[in-house]
Design a protein around this motif. Structure first.
Motif, short mmCIF file in Angstrom:
data_model
loop_
_atom_site.label_atom_id
_atom_site.label_comp_id
_atom_site.label_asym_id
_atom_site.label_seq_id
_atom_site.Cartn_x
_atom_site.Cartn_y
_atom_site.Cartn_z
N GLN A 252 0.91 -1.15 0.08
CA GLN A 252 -0.06 0.08 0.01
C GLN A 252 0.93 1.14 0.11
O GLN A 252 0.37 2.23 0.46
CB GLN A 252 -0.87 0.02 1.16
N GLY A 253 1.96 1.10 -0.18
CA GLY A 253 2.96 2.18 -0.47
C GLY A 253 3.70 2.50 0.86
O GLY A 253 3.95 1.57 1.75
N ILE A 254 4.35 3.73 1.18
CA ILE A 254 5.15 3.65 2.50
C ILE A 254 4.09 3.67 3.78
O ILE A 254 2.95 3.99 3.49
CB ILE A 254 5.61 5.30 2.27
N GLN A 255 4.84 2.98 4.80
CA GLN A 255 4.09 3.10 5.88
C GLN A 255 3.92 4.24 6.91
O GLN A 255 4.90 4.51 7.38
CB GLN A 255 4.44 1.72 6.82
N VAL A 256 2.85 4.95 6.68
CA VAL A 256 2.85 6.16 7.51
C VAL A 256 2.88 6.33 8.94
O VAL A 256 3.54 6.94 9.50
CB VAL A 256 1.50 6.98 6.84
N ASP A 257 2.32 5.05 9.43
CA ASP A 257 2.40 5.00 11.05
C ASP A 257 3.63 4.71 11.33
O ASP A 257 4.03 5.21 12.56
CB ASP A 257 1.31 3.81 11.28
N TYR A 258 4.54 4.28 10.44
CA TYR A 258 6.04 4.08 10.85
C TYR A 258 6.68 5.43 11.23
O TYR A 258 7.39 5.38 12.10
CB TYR A 258 6.66 3.40 9.75
N ILE A 259 6.26 6.54 10.47
CA ILE A 259 6.73 7.91 10.69
C ILE A 259 6.33 8.21 12.04
O ILE A 259 7.14 8.71 12.86
CB ILE A 259 6.01 8.87 9.55
N ARG A 260 5.18 8.21 12.27
CA ARG A 260 4.71 8.88 13.79
C ARG A 260 5.44 7.92 14.94
O ARG A 260 5.81 8.39 15.91
CB ARG A 260 3.28 8.65 14.05
N ILE A 271 9.33 15.10 3.24
CA ILE A 271 9.31 13.82 2.94
C ILE A 271 9.06 13.75 1.40
O ILE A 271 8.33 14.31 0.91
CB ILE A 271 8.18 13.01 3.41
N TYR A 272 9.99 12.93 0.79
CA TYR A 272 9.82 12.70 -0.56
C TYR A 272 9.30 11.47 -0.99
O TYR A 272 9.71 10.25 -0.45
CB TYR A 272 11.35 12.55 -1.33
N ILE A 273 8.08 11.43 -1.82
CA ILE A 273 7.42 10.41 -2.16
C ILE A 273 6.95 10.31 -3.64
O ILE A 273 6.95 11.36 -4.31
CB ILE A 273 5.88 10.31 -1.36
N THR A 274 6.72 9.23 -4.28
CA THR A 274 6.12 8.98 -5.50
C THR A 274 4.85 8.24 -5.41
O THR A 274 4.93 6.76 -5.64
CB THR A 274 7.33 8.20 -6.50
N THR A 282 6.54 0.47 -7.94
CA THR A 282 5.51 0.60 -8.85
C THR A 282 4.22 0.34 -7.76
O THR A 282 2.98 0.55 -8.55
CB THR A 282 5.12 -0.24 -9.88
N VAL A 283 3.98 0.22 -6.66
CA VAL A 283 2.96 0.15 -5.64
C VAL A 283 2.31 1.61 -5.39
O VAL A 283 2.83 2.54 -5.61
CB VAL A 283 2.99 -0.61 -4.28
N THR A 284 0.89 1.55 -5.44
CA THR A 284 0.40 2.78 -5.37
C THR A 284 -0.05 3.14 -3.92
O THR A 284 -0.50 2.38 -3.08
CB THR A 284 -1.18 2.86 -5.94
N LEU A 285 0.16 4.37 -3.34
CA LEU A 285 0.01 4.91 -2.02
C LEU A 285 -1.55 4.92 -1.64
O LEU A 285 -2.35 5.51 -2.56
CB LEU A 285 0.57 6.26 -1.63
N SER A 286 -2.31 4.05 -0.78
CA SER A 286 -3.35 3.95 -0.65
C SER A 286 -4.35 5.09 -0.17
O SER A 286 -3.53 6.15 0.24
CB SER A 286 -4.02 2.89 0.56
N ALA A 287 -5.47 5.36 -0.49
CA ALA A 287 -6.20 6.51 -0.29
C ALA A 287 -6.17 7.03 1.41
O ALA A 287 -5.79 7.99 1.87
CB ALA A 287 -7.59 6.69 -0.59
N GLU A 288 -6.22 5.83 2.21
CA GLU A 288 -6.40 5.92 3.69
C GLU A 288 -4.82 6.77 4.24
O GLU A 288 -4.84 7.66 4.87
CB GLU A 288 -6.44 4.69 4.65
N ARG A 289 -3.70 6.34 3.47
CA ARG A 289 -2.52 6.65 3.79
C ARG A 289 -2.15 8.17 3.28
O ARG A 289 -1.50 8.84 4.09
CB ARG A 289 -1.33 5.70 3.42
N ARG A 290 -2.71 8.40 2.17
CA ARG A 290 -2.62 9.69 1.68
C ARG A 290 -3.35 10.75 2.73
O ARG A 290 -2.64 11.95 2.90
CB ARG A 290 -3.38 9.86 0.34
#
Length: 495
Positions: A252-260, A271-274, A282-290
């Motif tokens: 699901q892309g980068i693990q946003v909870d890992y940041i916190r 933070i640099y993201i694609t 090539t994975v897409t960052l999920s809507a929830e994580r966005r």
């Protein structure tokens, strides 16, 4: 000792008889220049006054004046009954024994004579090969570009009087017409709400990142990137003095909870993201994580650089909108490449940001790209306005979708149970993970012998993963089949 016979004086002495400078001064200056550049070596014997006057077709008394001037400046020594010889002006008179092996100055220095800053960070990771076949990280096929159409648009733009007037002045601001068309295009295709005042035109994504890093990063600032991420971006950030740490990636892309949970968010600068198709997986960052990432940026004040490097190449009907389209607090800097499906010379980079940051970015652009490329920008603007970009993308996307499907089928056919992947929803590359750990570098070197080139930048190997990012967009059906067959053959030889 060099003989004056055959010395190519006419090759380095050119006389301008209409000039205000006297002929003897012109000749003397050009002989001095020839000595400095090594065309006349120390110890060389110059022709007699009669000989040089015949060569240059000037009066003998003029040559006498030339040699007198050179002797006065210390470049030659007149030795009675022997002739006129080139000497070292800093070393005094020529010794009694003329130099037998003169030192040539006709070679450009191999090294500088001063200290300068060197950087291992910027060592180029790019490689080139003459192999018949090759993979890359996902670039379009130049053969699909309608070169005749591009040439017509460019030629018509060049001929317009309005364009020629603009060429007479520097224009670091870029084409206002193109920025207006581009902003409208981005609003329509990305769901943004911008004007041309929010757009900066650059030559590439790397230039965009360089300007951003000059404004935002100070030495020691913390920059977060994906655990596997875009090497060029990392190079730019490190050169700016950033301290780079990584965020784990999953499906699901980068693990946003890992940041916190693992960083003090107040210490993060950016933070640099694609997010559309994470580079390289090539994975897409999920809507929830966005949503979570935007909330975190708003709460703690760090910057998000959103690199939408391949947004145009998407094969599903429902596209995920960029984070920038939902940014209400001005925390996202949106960058990308426009015209990526066109020939390289017609591509350009862009940055989208609030107006106050844009004003500062234009100052830096004025230093490194003051002239810009008004013709290309004008032509691209017309392609947007006339709908040519949309038609070209629609046609090429059908071909790229077919190539993606065929590439997946070929990997399944040739390398079943060896390579695993998920069919991407867009982009021009596949993330392939190999089931058996082996040396990817040795594998790539072996493929070169089979006429297949795999650059090191496509190889990702550590204790957790043995993987490659394999671009398929530039390969036709036959080239794709041959390339995958070589992968299979080389794998069988290694395992």
């Amino acid at each position: 000792m060099s003989s004056p016979v055959g010395l190519p004086f006419l090759s380095f002495i050119k006389l301008d008889r209409d000039a205000s400078s006297p002929i003897y001064i012109q000749v003397a200056q050009q002989i001095i220049n020839a000595i400095q550049r090594g065309h006349l070596l120390i110890g060389s014997k110059l022709p007699g006054t009669r000989g040089l006057s015949d060569i240059l077709q000037i009066h003998r008394k003029t040559v006498t004046a030339v040699y007198a001037e050179l002797e006065a400046q210390g470049w030659v020594e007149v030795r009675p009954n022997k002739g006129t010889f080139v000497i070292n002006p800093s070393g005094g008179s020529l010794p009694s024994e003329i130099l037998i092996t003169p030192t040539s100055l006709a070679k450009y220095p191999e090294k500088v004579g001063y200290l300068f800053n060197q950087s291992n960070i910027l060592d180029s990771p790019f490689e080139y090969s003459q192999c018949r076949y090759g993979f890359n990280d996902g670039i379009p096929d130049i053969r699909l570009t309608q070169m005749q159409n591009l040439s017509s648009i460019y030629s018509a733009t060049m001929k317009r009087k309005s364009t020629r007037r603009k060429l007479g002045a520097y224009n670091q601001e870029g084409s206002e017409y193109f920025k207006a068309q581009l902003s409208a295009y981005l609003n329509l295709s990305r769901g943004l709400h911008i004007t041309q005042e929010n757009v900066l035109i650059t030559r590439s994504t790397e230039m965009s990142l360089y300007i951003i890093s000059q404004l935002l990063i100070n030495s020691g600032d913390l920059v977060l990137v994906g655990e596997l991420s875009f090497f060029s971006a990392n190079m730019v950030f490190q050169k700016a003095g950033a301290r780079i740490l990584t965020i784990p990636i999953d499906d699901q892309g980068i693990q946003v909870d890992y940041i916190r949970n693992n960083f003090d968010p107040t210490s993060i600068r950016l933070i640099y993201i694609t997010p559309h198709h994470h580079y390289p997986t090539t994975v897409t960052l999920s809507a929830e994580r966005r949503i979570e990432l935007l909330q975190l940026a708003n709460e703690y004040g760090f910057v998000i650089i959103e690199d939408d490097y391949d947004y145009d190449f998407q094969y599903e009907q429902s596209a995920v909108m960029p984070l920038a389209s939902a940014d209400t607090q001005g925390m996202v800097i949106y960058i990308g490449a426009f015209g990526k499906s066109l020939a390289p010379g017609f591509r350009t980079g862009f940055v989208v940001a609030p107006h106050d940051l844009m004003c500062e970015m234009r100052k830096y652009l004025g230093i490194i790209d003051r002239q810009g490329d008004i013709i290309i920008e004008q032509a691209l603007g017309e392609m947007i306005e006339e709908g040519d970009i949309h038609r070209h993308l629609k046609k090429s996307l059908k071909i790229y979708r077919e190539r993606r499907d065929l590439f997946c089928e070929l990997l399944i056919h040739f390398l079943p149970d060896v390579v695993s992947f998920k069919k991407p929803t867009g982009g021009l590359a596949l993330w392939t993970e190999w089931s058996v750990p082996f040396s990817l570098l040795k594998f790539a070197n072996g493929c070169i012998h089979d006429d297949l080139f795999i650059p090191k930048t496509l190889l990702y190997q550590n204790a957790k993963v043995t993987a490659m990012r394999l671009g398929f967009g530039h390969l036709n059906d036959s080239e794709m089949e041959q390339s995958v067959a070589i992968l299979k053959s080389r794998y069988d030889k290694m395992i």
